[in-house]
Design an enzyme around this catalytic site. Structure first.
Site, PDB file in Angstrom:
ATOM      1  CG  HIS A  77      -0.196  -0.028   2.517  1.00 35.02           C
ATOM      2  ND1 HIS A  77       0.457   1.055   3.048  1.00 35.02           N
ATOM      3  CD2 HIS A  77      -0.003  -1.050   3.396  1.00 35.02           C
ATOM      4  CE1 HIS A  77       1.024   0.733   4.187  1.00 35.02           C
ATOM      5  NE2 HIS A  77       0.762  -0.554   4.427  1.00 35.02           N
ATOM      6  CG  ASP A  83       5.441  -3.643   6.232  1.00 34.60           C
ATOM      7  OD1 ASP A  83       4.436  -4.309   6.521  1.00 34.60           O
ATOM      8  OD2 ASP A  83       6.005  -2.883   7.059  1.00 34.60           O
TER       9      ASP A  83
END
Length: 479
Positions: free
Chosen positions: A98, A380
């Protein structure tokens, strides 16, 4: 008298300039970013500070932080879609992190960073398609999504950002990503036909608004003004995208080992502990509470948005505190690659998504599927283990809006000759992967054979566990 007066005048001007120069050095809380040219030239390698030859190279934590922020610029280009002449692009699969978000944690007793999460095209950073994106998202009630996703907002809209909310910077980052991919895959290679339908796309997102919105931003600039009825977005409940193959006790075992390694490294770092003590005194809370608030998350938000670090009546958190924590992070990454515990975790964590990627490529090559473009919007903690599992030990920790791309190619005049390319943030890293490091680029096959990737996913991933398949690797302890 005139020459003498002129001499004193020039002397006074020089003194004033010297004082101003020193003042500016001390007044700047956050240094100016490196030159854009420096950042682009250093895309595939870490910038090394000049040090004496007798000492190991030192990585600049401030430079690494700027790379992590991924501030949008209009000059970034990628190597996606590059191949020898006459090779045909068959499919593209993209995994993204994102975009820029508001912190997930707050530093106790400090003012939260003042960031507006509404989308304002006239406010920087912006994008030529931002206004149109906002308008199109307002019509998204016609879109088809799994139930978990349909209740989420399609764009950020709070004048005071909520925790973890995507910012305007994050939207722009993925509008840029989608534009780059459109220029290559749609305009140059015509990957999707003009009459594309839902059967040509596969889209998946975790159940967070920031991942859904990031995916929609990329999709919009890839396919401007797309028909909402032609897309279907699936919900992925697992942050590692393991779908129905998540039962893996040894994966959890290696993750716990990795967490113990991280803890051990942290408690041995006396400078880090003293930094937490100093910061805790500034904000007036116990050190354990300050540490538990994960202050680097909030400080990175201040840093990326050029907002001064928090202050209280007892003082200010400064760049020196930030540098110590960031340097520890970089040291942790280095040790993580050396110990191989995280590598073992990553292999088991990412096998399901890599197996899905390989299977989709096979089906397309055999004409059994038309899903030529797949998009996975993630975090992540999704992208980092994928990089590790592929053997990309030199890759930076996933920045905001990071992207990994898998391309499938067919050689001219031979439908059975299939090849794969892997790209990370626009850089071709195929020959850095563990499955293609030994393949010679000067051979008769200038790209990496797809068979190499298949062998890696089907068996080579399990060799380190003394196993031959995913189930055994997950349920049998390696000796």
């Amino acid at each position: 008298m005139v020459p003498r007066n002129r001499f004193f005048f020039l002397l006074a001007v020089a003194a004033v300039l010297a004082i101003l120069s020193l003042s500016l050095q001390f007044l700047h809380l956050i240094p100016t970013p490196p030159l854009l040219e420096d950042r682009q030239n250093a895309k595939s390698r870490k910038r090394i500070m000049p040090v004496p030859h007798t000492e190991p190279p030192v990585i600049d934590p401030v430079y690494e932080a700027y790379a992590y922020c991924n501030i949008p610029n209009n000059t970034e280009r990628g190597m996606e879609g590059h191949s020898p002449p006459d090779y045909k692009l068959l499919s593209v699969q993209v995994m993204i992190r994102h975009g820029d978000r508001y912190p997930l944690y707050a530093i106790p007793k400090t003012k939260k960073p003042a960031i507006d999460c509404t989308l304002v095209p006239s406010r920087k950073p912006s994008h030529p398609q931002l206004a149109a994106f906002l308008s199109h998202m307002s019509k998204g009630s016609k879109g088809r999504m799994d139930n978990v996703l349909s209740g989420l907002p399609r764009f950020p809209s709070h004048s005071v950002c909520e925790m973890g909310e995507l910012t305007q910077t994050g939207v722009v980052q993925h509008l840029r990503n989608g534009q780059l991919l459109r220029d290559t895959y749609i305009k140059k290679h015509t990957l999707l036909p003009d009459s594309w339908t839902s059967k040509h796309l596969y889209i998946e997102s975790t159940g967070k608004s920031r991942t859904l919105q990031s995916g929609l931003a990329l999709l919009y600039s890839l396919l401007p003004e797309f028909d909402w009825q032609k897309i279907y977005i699936r919900h992925q409940w697992s942050s590692i995208f393991c779908s129905s193959s998540c039962d893996c006790p040894m994966r959890n075992h290696y993750l716990e080992e990795e967490q113990r390694r991280q803890y051990s490294l942290r408690v041995k770092n006396s400078l880090l502990e003293q930094t937490y003590v100093d910061m805790a005194k500034i904000v007036g809370v116990p050190t354990r509470l300050l540490r538990a608030s994960n202050p680097i998350d909030s400080l990175l938000c201040h840093f990326c948005h050029n907002i001064s670090f928090p202050c209280t009546q007892k003082g200010c958190i400064g760049l020196e505190h930030f540098n110590v924590i960031k340097s520890h992070q970089l040291g942790d990454e280095k040790e993580r690659h050396e110990t191989k515990v995280y590598y073992r975790y990553s292999l088991l964590a990412t096998h399901p998504i890599l197996n899905q990627t390989m299977t989709r490529m096979q089906r397309i090559a055999e004409g059994r599927s038309e899903e030529v473009f797949a998009l996975f919007s993630a975090h992540d903690v999704t992208v980092a283990p994928l990089l590790a599992a592929l053997g990309l030990s030199e890759a930076r920790f996933p920045r905001f809006a990071a992207r990994i791309v898998f391309e499938l190619w067919r050689a001219p005049k031979d439908k059975k000759s299939l090849f794969v390319r892997v790209l990370y943030n626009g850089e071709d890293v195929t020959f850095q992967t563990s499955f293609c490091q030994k393949h010679s680029r000067r051979s008769s096959q200038p790209l990496c054979p797809f068979q190499n990737f298949m062998n890696f996913v089907k068996k080579d991933m399990f060799a380190i566990f003394n196993s031959t398949n995913y189930y055994d690797a997950c349920h049998r302890r390696a000796f």
